[in-house]
Design a protein around this motif. Structure first.
Motif, short mmCIF file in Angstrom:
data_model
loop_
_atom_site.label_atom_id
_atom_site.label_comp_id
_atom_site.label_asym_id
_atom_site.label_seq_id
_atom_site.Cartn_x
_atom_site.Cartn_y
_atom_site.Cartn_z
N GLY A 17 32.89 33.85 38.18
CA GLY A 17 33.83 32.74 38.14
C GLY A 17 33.70 31.87 36.89
O GLY A 17 34.43 30.90 36.74
N ARG A 18 32.84 32.26 35.98
CA ARG A 18 32.62 31.48 34.76
C ARG A 18 33.46 32.06 33.61
O ARG A 18 32.94 32.50 32.60
N MET A 55 41.83 27.25 34.81
CA MET A 55 40.85 27.11 35.89
C MET A 55 41.05 25.79 36.64
O MET A 55 40.89 25.74 37.86
N LYS A 59 41.95 25.57 42.99
CA LYS A 59 40.74 25.22 43.74
C LYS A 59 39.65 26.25 43.47
O LYS A 59 38.47 25.92 43.36
N GLU A 60 40.07 27.51 43.35
CA GLU A 60 39.12 28.61 43.14
C GLU A 60 39.86 29.79 42.54
O GLU A 60 41.04 30.00 42.81
N ILE A 61 39.15 30.54 41.70
CA ILE A 61 39.67 31.82 41.20
C ILE A 61 38.61 32.86 41.55
O ILE A 61 37.49 32.80 41.07
N ARG A 62 38.98 33.77 42.43
CA ARG A 62 38.08 34.86 42.82
C ARG A 62 38.40 36.08 41.95
O ARG A 62 39.57 36.45 41.81
N VAL A 85 43.42 30.57 44.22
CA VAL A 85 43.50 29.75 45.43
C VAL A 85 43.93 28.34 45.04
O VAL A 85 43.24 27.65 44.28
N THR A 91 47.22 31.46 48.41
CA THR A 91 46.59 32.36 47.45
C THR A 91 47.61 33.31 46.86
O THR A 91 48.48 33.83 47.56
#
Length: 121
Positions: A17-18, A55, A59-62, A85, A91
């Motif tokens: 995730g970085r 990013m 909320k989140e990137i999987r 997300v 999503t």
């Protein structure tokens, strides 16, 4: 030509995730990126800043790397699946292929290929 170990380290950073850190660590200062036939973006610092903006939109990137990735000389091909997300939990998913050109252990050019219709699905 990148080694299998170097590309594996790159993949591991992205999957963790970085995404911005992956650009800082593995892209040349004069690197360029392009999505499909879109605008060619140049310069590592600008690429990092743009990645941080993207990013920040979620909320989140999987991220998943669909193994195996392929190395042929200075060219690397990676199949990624990104799940974006949003704050409300919705999503969207993109399945893309990245074609990279490396100079030693740094990416100098990268182009992403994906169907933009996936974003609407």
């Amino acid at each position: 030509m990148p080694s299998q170990e170097t590309v594996r380290k790159f993949v591991d950073v992205v999957v963790s995730g970085r995404h911005d850190e992956a650009i800082e660590l593995f892209y040349a200062e004069d690197a360029s990126m392009q999505e499909n036939l879109g605008e060619l973006r140049r310069g590592r610092d600008g690429l990092v800043e743009r990645e941080r903006q993207v990013m920040g939109m979620f909320k989140e990137i999987r991220t998943t790397c669909v193994e195996p990735f392929f190395i042929e000389g200075d060219r690397v091909a990676i199949n990624w699946i990104f799940e974006f997300v949003q704050a409300d939990g919705k999503t969207s998913k993109i399945n893309e292929v990245a074609i990279q050109e490396w100079r030693g252990d740094k990416i100098v050019r990268e182009r992403f290929y994906y169907d933009p219709g996936q974003m609407a699905a």
